[in-house]
Motif scaffolding. Sequence first.
Motif, PDB file in Angstrom:
ATOM      1  N   ALA A  69     -16.888  39.873  63.896  1.00 46.59           N
ATOM      2  CA  ALA A  69     -15.692  39.938  63.057  1.00 46.59           C
ATOM      3  C   ALA A  69     -14.623  40.688  63.851  1.00 46.59           C
ATOM      4  CB  ALA A  69     -15.978  40.648  61.740  1.00 46.59           C
ATOM      5  N   VAL A  70     -13.360  40.384  63.560  1.00 46.24           N
ATOM      6  CA  VAL A  70     -12.244  41.018  64.259  1.00 46.24           C
ATOM      7  C   VAL A  70     -11.222  41.574  63.258  1.00 46.24           C
ATOM      8  CG1 VAL A  70     -12.455  39.845  66.485  1.00 46.24           C
ATOM      9  CG2 VAL A  70     -11.272  38.703  64.619  1.00 46.24           C
ATOM     10  N   PRO A  71     -11.639  42.545  62.446  1.00 39.25           N
ATOM     11  CA  PRO A  71     -10.717  43.091  61.446  1.00 39.25           C
ATOM     12  C   PRO A  71      -9.531  43.814  62.086  1.00 39.25           C
ATOM     13  CG  PRO A  71     -12.719  44.397  61.541  1.00 39.25           C
ATOM     14  CD  PRO A  71     -12.925  43.217  62.440  1.00 39.25           C
ATOM     15  N   HIS A  72      -8.402  43.737  61.404  1.00 45.01           N
ATOM     16  CA  HIS A  72      -7.191  44.405  61.871  1.00 45.01           C
ATOM     17  C   HIS A  72      -6.219  44.506  60.706  1.00 45.01           C
ATOM     18  CE1 HIS A  72      -6.823  40.053  62.506  1.00 45.01           C
ATOM     19  NE2 HIS A  72      -5.567  40.216  62.137  1.00 45.01           N
ATOM     20  N   THR A  73      -5.183  45.290  60.891  1.00 48.49           N
ATOM     21  CA  THR A  73      -4.122  45.384  59.896  1.00 48.49           C
ATOM     22  C   THR A  73      -2.809  45.647  60.621  1.00 48.49           C
ATOM     23  OG1 THR A  73      -3.489  46.278  57.742  1.00 48.49           O
ATOM     24  CG2 THR A  73      -4.401  47.857  59.340  1.00 48.49           C
ATOM     25  N   GLU A  74      -1.741  45.786  59.874  1.00 50.13           N
ATOM     26  CA  GLU A  74      -0.420  45.908  60.450  1.00 50.13           C
ATOM     27  C   GLU A  74      -0.289  47.164  61.315  1.00 50.13           C
ATOM     28  OE1 GLU A  74      -1.054  45.122  57.269  1.00 50.13           O
ATOM     29  OE2 GLU A  74      -0.459  43.030  57.370  1.00 50.13           O
ATOM     30  N   GLY A  75       0.579  47.052  62.314  1.00 49.30           N
ATOM     31  CA  GLY A  75       0.791  48.123  63.277  1.00 49.30           C
ATOM     32  C   GLY A  75       1.285  49.430  62.691  1.00 49.30           C
ATOM     33  N   GLU A  76       1.930  49.391  61.547  1.00 44.77           N
ATOM     34  CA  GLU A  76       2.456  50.626  60.966  1.00 44.77           C
ATOM     35  C   GLU A  76       1.357  51.600  60.535  1.00 44.77           C
ATOM     36  OE1 GLU A  76       4.007  49.765  56.664  1.00 44.77           O
ATOM     37  OE2 GLU A  76       3.894  47.845  57.742  1.00 44.77           O
ATOM     38  N   PHE A  77       0.109  51.139  60.489  1.00 42.42           N
ATOM     39  CA  PHE A  77      -0.989  51.991  60.030  1.00 42.42           C
ATOM     40  C   PHE A  77      -1.847  52.535  61.178  1.00 42.42           C
ATOM     41  CE2 PHE A  77      -0.293  48.617  56.774  1.00 42.42           C
ATOM     42  CZ  PHE A  77       0.453  49.402  55.912  1.00 42.42           C
ATOM     43  N   VAL A  78      -1.425  52.253  62.418  1.00 46.25           N
ATOM     44  CA  VAL A  78      -2.197  52.714  63.576  1.00 46.25           C
ATOM     45  C   VAL A  78      -1.305  53.490  64.549  1.00 46.25           C
ATOM     46  CG1 VAL A  78      -3.786  50.763  63.350  1.00 46.25           C
ATOM     47  CG2 VAL A  78      -1.907  50.617  64.962  1.00 46.25           C
ATOM     48  N   ASN A  79      -1.952  54.286  65.400  1.00 44.87           N
ATOM     49  CA  ASN A  79      -1.244  55.124  66.363  1.00 44.87           C
ATOM     50  C   ASN A  79      -1.508  54.723  67.805  1.00 44.87           C
ATOM     51  OD1 ASN A  79      -0.231  56.866  64.330  1.00 44.87           O
ATOM     52  ND2 ASN A  79      -2.207  57.890  64.245  1.00 44.87           N
ATOM     53  N   ALA A  80      -2.234  53.641  68.035  1.00 41.50           N
ATOM     54  CA  ALA A  80      -2.634  53.295  69.398  1.00 41.50           C
ATOM     55  C   ALA A  80      -2.784  51.787  69.535  1.00 41.50           C
ATOM     56  CB  ALA A  80      -3.964  53.971  69.720  1.00 41.50           C
ATOM     57  N   ARG A  81      -2.920  51.362  70.771  1.00 43.11           N
ATOM     58  CA  ARG A  81      -3.209  49.958  71.067  1.00 43.11           C
ATOM     59  C   ARG A  81      -4.589  49.917  71.695  1.00 43.11           C
ATOM     60  NH1 ARG A  81      -2.163  45.469  74.687  1.00 43.11           N
ATOM     61  NH2 ARG A  81      -1.643  43.751  73.301  1.00 43.11           N
ATOM     62  N   LEU A  82      -5.583  49.513  70.890  1.00 39.74           N
ATOM     63  CA  LEU A  82      -6.971  49.534  71.339  1.00 39.74           C
ATOM     64  C   LEU A  82      -7.765  48.402  70.715  1.00 39.74           C
ATOM     65  CD1 LEU A  82      -8.057  53.273  70.854  1.00 39.74           C
ATOM     66  CD2 LEU A  82      -7.750  52.104  73.041  1.00 39.74           C
ATOM     67  N   ILE A  83      -8.803  47.998  71.428  1.00 38.62           N
ATOM     68  CA  ILE A  83      -9.858  47.190  70.834  1.00 38.62           C
ATOM     69  C   ILE A  83     -11.012  48.154  70.599  1.00 38.62           C
ATOM     70  CG2 ILE A  83     -11.497  45.305  71.163  1.00 38.62           C
ATOM     71  CD1 ILE A  83      -9.372  43.990  72.988  1.00 38.62           C
ATOM     72  N   VAL A  84     -11.470  48.238  69.357  1.00 37.17           N
ATOM     73  CA  VAL A  84     -12.538  49.171  68.984  1.00 37.17           C
ATOM     74  C   VAL A  84     -13.821  48.371  68.755  1.00 37.17           C
ATOM     75  CG1 VAL A  84     -13.276  50.910  67.316  1.00 37.17           C
ATOM     76  CG2 VAL A  84     -10.840  50.698  67.912  1.00 37.17           C
ATOM     77  N   PRO A  85     -14.754  48.416  69.716  1.00 38.60           N
ATOM     78  CA  PRO A  85     -16.026  47.733  69.520  1.00 38.60           C
ATOM     79  C   PRO A  85     -16.902  48.529  68.547  1.00 38.60           C
ATOM     80  CG  PRO A  85     -15.658  48.325  71.839  1.00 38.60           C
ATOM     81  CD  PRO A  85     -14.653  49.040  71.018  1.00 38.60           C
ATOM     82  N   VAL A  86     -17.472  47.833  67.568  1.00 38.07           N
ATOM     83  CA  VAL A  86     -18.362  48.471  66.601  1.00 38.07           C
ATOM     84  C   VAL A  86     -19.662  47.666  66.560  1.00 38.07           C
ATOM     85  CG1 VAL A  86     -18.666  49.244  64.219  1.00 38.07           C
ATOM     86  CG2 VAL A  86     -16.363  49.203  65.225  1.00 38.07           C
ATOM     87  N   ALA A  87     -20.717  48.271  67.072  1.00 41.02           N
ATOM     88  CA  ALA A  87     -22.033  47.628  67.027  1.00 41.02           C
ATOM     89  C   ALA A  87     -22.665  47.926  65.677  1.00 41.02           C
ATOM     90  CB  ALA A  87     -22.914  48.169  68.152  1.00 41.02           C
ATOM     91  N   LEU A  88     -23.294  46.928  65.091  1.00 47.14           N
ATOM     92  CA  LEU A  88     -23.939  47.103  63.794  1.00 47.14           C
ATOM     93  C   LEU A  88     -25.446  47.041  64.001  1.00 47.14           C
ATOM     94  CD1 LEU A  88     -21.584  44.722  61.789  1.00 47.14           C
ATOM     95  CD2 LEU A  88     -21.375  47.196  62.084  1.00 47.14           C
ATOM     96  N   THR A  89     -26.148  48.048  63.513  1.00 47.11           N
ATOM     97  CA  THR A  89     -27.600  48.070  63.714  1.00 47.11           C
ATOM     98  C   THR A  89     -28.304  47.058  62.821  1.00 47.11           C
ATOM     99  OG1 THR A  89     -27.888  49.877  62.138  1.00 47.11           O
ATOM    100  CG2 THR A  89     -27.613  50.477  64.466  1.00 47.11           C
ATOM    101  N   LYS A  90     -27.620  46.603  61.772  1.00 46.39           N
ATOM    102  CA  LYS A  90     -28.145  45.527  60.925  1.00 46.39           C
ATOM    103  C   LYS A  90     -26.980  44.625  60.527  1.00 46.39           C
ATOM    104  CE  LYS A  90     -28.828  49.062  57.524  1.00 46.39           C
ATOM    105  NZ  LYS A  90     -29.510  50.138  57.861  1.00 46.39           N
ATOM    106  N   PRO A  91     -27.238  43.351  60.337  1.00 48.17           N
ATOM    107  CA  PRO A  91     -26.149  42.429  60.000  1.00 48.17           C
ATOM    108  C   PRO A  91     -25.432  42.828  58.701  1.00 48.17           C
ATOM    109  CG  PRO A  91     -28.128  41.222  60.580  1.00 48.17           C
ATOM    110  CD  PRO A  91     -28.520  42.667  60.451  1.00 48.17           C
ATOM    111  N   VAL A  92     -24.137  42.605  58.698  1.00 47.58           N
ATOM    112  CA  VAL A  92     -23.273  42.922  57.558  1.00 47.58           C
ATOM    113  C   VAL A  92     -22.502  41.647  57.208  1.00 47.58           C
ATOM    114  CG1 VAL A  92     -21.273  44.294  56.849  1.00 47.58           C
ATOM    115  CG2 VAL A  92     -23.076  45.342  58.234  1.00 47.58           C
ATOM    116  N   ILE A  93     -22.338  41.398  55.917  1.00 55.78           N
ATOM    117  CA  ILE A  93     -21.653  40.187  55.459  1.00 55.78           C
ATOM    118  C   ILE A  93     -20.132  40.344  55.566  1.00 55.78           C
ATOM    119  CG2 ILE A  93     -21.212  38.672  53.471  1.00 55.78           C
ATOM    120  CD1 ILE A  93     -24.044  38.399  54.619  1.00 55.78           C
ATOM    121  N   PHE A  94     -19.519  39.409  56.288  1.00 56.40           N
ATOM    122  CA  PHE A  94     -18.067  39.238  56.346  1.00 56.40           C
ATOM    123  C   PHE A  94     -17.796  37.802  55.936  1.00 56.40           C
ATOM    124  CE2 PHE A  94     -18.162  43.026  58.862  1.00 56.40           C
ATOM    125  CZ  PHE A  94     -16.879  43.528  58.952  1.00 56.40           C
ATOM    126  N   LYS A  95     -16.635  37.539  55.410  1.00 53.77           N
ATOM    127  CA  LYS A  95     -16.239  36.164  55.102  1.00 53.77           C
ATOM    128  C   LYS A  95     -15.749  35.491  56.389  1.00 53.77           C
ATOM    129  CE  LYS A  95     -16.610  36.110  50.537  1.00 53.77           C
ATOM    130  NZ  LYS A  95     -17.280  35.117  49.750  1.00 53.77           N
TER     131      LYS A  95
END
Length: 160
Positions: A69-95
């Motif tokens: 999944a590649v969640p994101h939101t508008e730039g006004e809510f962040v302070n940096a330009r980054l890709i944040v990798p998040v490993a999940l130890t168990k599968p999680v449901i995303f649409k």
Amino acid sequence: MTQKNIFAPDAVYVSKQSDRDQVLKETYDHLRKHGYVKGNFLQHIIKREDNYPTGLDTTTLGPNLPNIAVPHTEGEFVNARLIVPVALTKPVIFKNMIKPDKELRVKFVFMLLDNYPDGQAKLLAEVMAFLAKTPVNDLRALLNMTDSNAIYDFLIKQFT
């Protein structure tokens, strides 16, 4: 832009949560502590994920690849330009991004942070290009990692 400045060692995360919103909250707490996102980030990323899902079915990239999944939101809510990798130890449901009525079991998240208006589109394009050009076995190894240092090292070397 080089890969060295779109990843940060303290912005790679491993979550043991089994619920999408809990994964997003736990990642938000971590990113907020390090100053990468603003206080209103969490409510906006959850709302955006509800309205515009970001789960991606990886079967087109190769066999036995975990979904992402590649969640994101508008730039006004962040302070940096980054890709944040998040490993999940168990599968999680995303649409599913392409078929929003379908659920996907996601095992790895690339959260996109960009403080420029609509900057996430460029980061999303870079993630998609990385997924398309990375050999399937290397991609499978990355998407199954659960060690933040190993994930960071892999991405710094392979993400171009």
